[in-house]
Write an enzyme that holds these catalytic residues in place. Structure first.
Site, PDB file in Angstrom:
ATOM      1  N   GLU A  85       0.889  11.597 -92.522  1.00  0.00           N
ATOM      2  CA  GLU A  85       1.415  10.453 -91.767  1.00  0.00           C
ATOM      3  C   GLU A  85       2.671  10.932 -91.070  1.00  0.00           C
ATOM      4  OE1 GLU A  85       1.815   7.233 -94.559  1.00  0.00           O
ATOM      5  OE2 GLU A  85      -0.203   7.694 -95.282  1.00  0.00           O
ATOM      6  N   ASP A 135      12.184   0.270 -94.803  1.00  0.00           N
ATOM      7  CA  ASP A 135      12.480   1.558 -95.412  1.00  0.00           C
ATOM      8  C   ASP A 135      13.779   1.566 -96.192  1.00  0.00           C
ATOM      9  OD1 ASP A 135      10.355   3.483 -94.738  1.00  0.00           O
ATOM     10  OD2 ASP A 135      10.838   2.888 -92.686  1.00  0.00           O
TER      11      ASP A 135
END
Ligand SMILES: Cc1ncc(COP(=O)(O)O)c(C=O)c1O
Lengths: 406, 264
Positions: free
Chosen positions: B49, B60
């Site tokens: 990814e 995040d």
């Protein structure tokens, strides 16, 4: 101008205002926004909830507040009569409390006792800390580190009220980064936590909920003006950061097509990228903080740097309903720069004995110019979203820099 | 069936457990990405990814936030990530997915993205802030270019929504192990297992689990209930603390090999 659908009909079931709005959130938050949507739908039609909210607004926040005729400011402007909707007289000194009372009442109903909020100028943080104290709830406020410095007094107020203020040191260390951090907290503590968002931004249903809790500003204004003059004002002016005081003021006037609506954004130090926060005037559509709206961004789609002398307008996004009102042409968006805002602050202070918040001072400056171009029998209403006490340190430093002490 | 799906399917049917590694494109700088990807491939990763950095990565944790900031400062963009992907897939069979937030992709233009991603042999896309309700036209555009849009499911996702995600899925379901942001965790709660069991009872599609996986032990315990694991922050942290690019490549190579061995 395009014809406007009845104002009350938007957002649609997907949370969209035209193509704007929506729920651009991680899957983890979908249950939370759905739960909020359902709780709000129930509360909205619950007479008990509405009565309790009305009573708090009256007995605790001090509503209705006056619509003051600014005679000397009108005279100075030399045209239309100027009126001030006095949100500065609310408990905690700004319009923010209208929304917070509504949201925390909703949180109480949903059984959530841990409240998080973001704040820029500190006014929303103070309002949230205040109502959390009143309801006996835990309160955590995320605030950009830069804002904790320029709005130091509000940090102290929040702490005195029992809230925990978390300085945010990522990114530009201002409001946008405080929202990021609040969302990260929400993602992590989603089961126990209610996110009390401070403006008409974020994923659906927030832009709708915050507007509904703020629309009392416009409802009162409309009624007060009608009672006194038997007609509506020709123009209504409000400053736009995320856009909550403006949305609350404009919404009840949307279908009164003879009333011109003006949103005033922060022109900062000038039109160069990074120097202003005039999202609707200079930005373009994009996705931030859960909604598709206008955005200040770079050519690569990164969020752009913004600047405003007022912490509450220093935000690269704007509520999606404003994006829609811009594109339909119902509201005209313009900007006023830092120096002009300071001018507006001094002007209102010296003509009316009312010190406005720097945010509201943007609206004052524009409205005075606008009134000057209008006829004497016409009227302009300014949403005076807050008072200037919080800005005294900032303004003192700026005026000292200008060498002006009178 | 998309190409990614058939590739995954082949490995799963042969009894393999899959390992996917997240790497922020352009971290610590643009020159590092290709050597690091090479190291991941040689270490035994099954797919990659490639993270397209965003200024405001709100799902995040601190590690990927910092990596994104650094990559952006070094000039990374959607366009450059696509170029890196093109160069890597020109020499390797390993499928590469692009992972990133919606705004940079939208600004690039979805149609233009689909075309250029197809040319760069991008196998799929993961866009955490684009849930099913907002992604219908995006998914169609990508699908027409042979690119799978991957949806995420988390422990609080309802049965009805898992069924929706199952219906829309054309490669695998990305199971988010815990409610929270990305970042390594020493251990995962017992609910993760319950969630994975529930998820697998509701979908026939491959399930890969990510967020918080940091050790061989955690990875091994997870693959008892999933078709594979996804690791991000731990790899970024290995790179960040390495004394140079060669050391970083050696470390991630060894780490990937260790995890792949542990789940085999
Ligand atoms: C007094 C005042 N006015 C306006 C604003 C801008 O917010 P909004 O555009 O949501 O009304 C703020 C925000 O902090 C504020 O404190």
């Amino acid at each position: 101008m395009q014809t406007i659908r009845p104002a009350s009909s938007l957002p649609d079931a997907q949370g969209k205002f035209g193509r704007f709005g929506g729920k651009f959130v991680p899957e983890i938050l979908i249950p939370a926004v759905s739960e909020l949507e359902q709780a709000y739908e129930e509360a909205r039609s619950d007479a008990g909830f509405q009565t309790e909210l009305r009573e708090l607004l009256r007995e605790y926040a001090g509503r209705p507040n006056p619509l003051t005729h600014a005679e000397r400011l009108s005279e100075h402007a030399g045209g239309a009569q100027i009126y001030l909707k006095r949100e500065d007289l609310n408990h905690t000194g700004a319009h923010k409390i209208n929304n917070v009372l509504g949201q925390l009442l909703l949180a109480k109903r949903m059984g959530k006792k841990r409240i998080i909020a973001e704040t820029g100028a500190g006014q929303h943080g103070v309002a949230t800390a205040t109502v959390a104290a009143r309801f006996g709830m835990e309160c955590i406020v995320y605030m950009g580190e830069e804002d904790t410095v320029r709005q130091r007094l509000n940090v102290f107020r929040m702490q005195l009220l029992g809230a925990r203020v978390v300085p945010v040191t990522t990114g530009s260390r201002t409001l946008k980064d405080a929202v990021n951090e609040a969302i990260r907290d929400w993602v992590t503590n989603v089961e126990t936590t209610f996110y009390c968002i401070g403006s008409v931004v974020g994923p659906h249903p927030y832009p709708m909920i915050v507007r509904d809790f703020q629309k009392i500003i416009g409802e009162e204004t409309r009624q007060q003006f009608l009672e006194r003059h038997g007609r509506l004002p020709e123009a209504v002016v409000a400053c736009v950061g995320g856009g909550s005081n403006a949305m609350g003021m404009f919404y009840p006037f949307l279908e009164d097509e003879d009333v011109q609506l003006f949103g005033v954004e922060a022109g900062g130090r000038g039109p160069q990228p990074g120097e202003h926060a005039a999202t609707l005037s200079a930005g373009e559509p994009g996705i931030l903080h859960g909604a598709l709206s206008y955005l200040i961004q770079t050519g690569d789609g990164q969020i752009g740097e913004v600047h405003s002398v007022s912490a509450g307008l220093d935000y690269p996004g704007v509520g999606p309903e404003h994006a829609w009102l811009k594109e339909t042409g119902r509201v005209e968006y313009t900007s006023v720069n830092d120096a002009e805002a300071l001018e507006g602050m001094k002007l209102l202070s010296r003509t009316e004995g009312i010190i406005p918040a720097l945010e509201s001072a943007h609206a004052v400056y524009f409205a005075a110019k606008l009134a000057g171009r209008m006829a004497g029998e016409q009227a302009v209403v300014i949403c005076l979203s807050g008072r200037g006490d919080k800005d005294m340190e900032t303004v003192a430093a700026l005026l000292a820099g200008e060498g002006e002490h009178d | 069936m998309t190409e990614l799906r058939s590739l995954l399917q082949k490995k799963i049917q042969s009894g393999e457990k899959l390992l996917s590694i997240y790497l922020t494109a352009g971290f610590p700088d643009a020159e590092a990405t290709l050597p690091l990807l090479q190291a991941l491939a040689e270490g035994g990763a099954d797919f990659i990814e490639l993270g397209v950095p965003f200024s405001d990565p709100l799902a995040d944790g601190p590690v990927i936030q910092a990596a994104s900031t650094q990559a952006l400062a070094a000039g990374m963009s959607v366009e450059k990530a696509l170029q890196l992907c093109d160069r890597f897939t020109g020499e390797h069979e390993l499928p590469v997915l692009l992972m990133g937030y919606a705004n940079p992709f939208m600004k690039f233009g979805w149609q233009r993205l689909a075309e250029q991603a197809q040319q760069a042999r991008v196998a799929g896309m993961i866009i955490p802030d684009l849930p099913p309700e907002e992604s219908e036209t995006v998914q169609e555009t990508l699908r027409a270019a042979g690119i799978s849009l991957v949806f995420l499911a988390s422990p609080n996702t309802s049965e009805a929504r898992i069924r929706l995600i199952d219906r829309l899925c054309d490669a695998f379901v990305y199971a988010v192990s815990v409610t929270g942001v990305t970042g390594a965790r020493d251990s995962l709660p017992a609910q993760t297992t319950e969630f994975l069991q529930r998820l697998r009872s509701l979908t026939e599609h491959p399930v890969l689990v990510g967020f918080g996986v940091s050790s061989a032990a955690t990875a091994r315990s997870l693959v008892a209930h999933a078709d594979g694991v996804i690791i991000g922050s731990s790899v970024i942290e290995l790179i960040r603390t390495a004394p140079g690019l060669d050391a970083a490549c050696e470390r991630v190579h060894a780490f990937v090999r260790e995890i792949k061995t542990a789940i085999s």
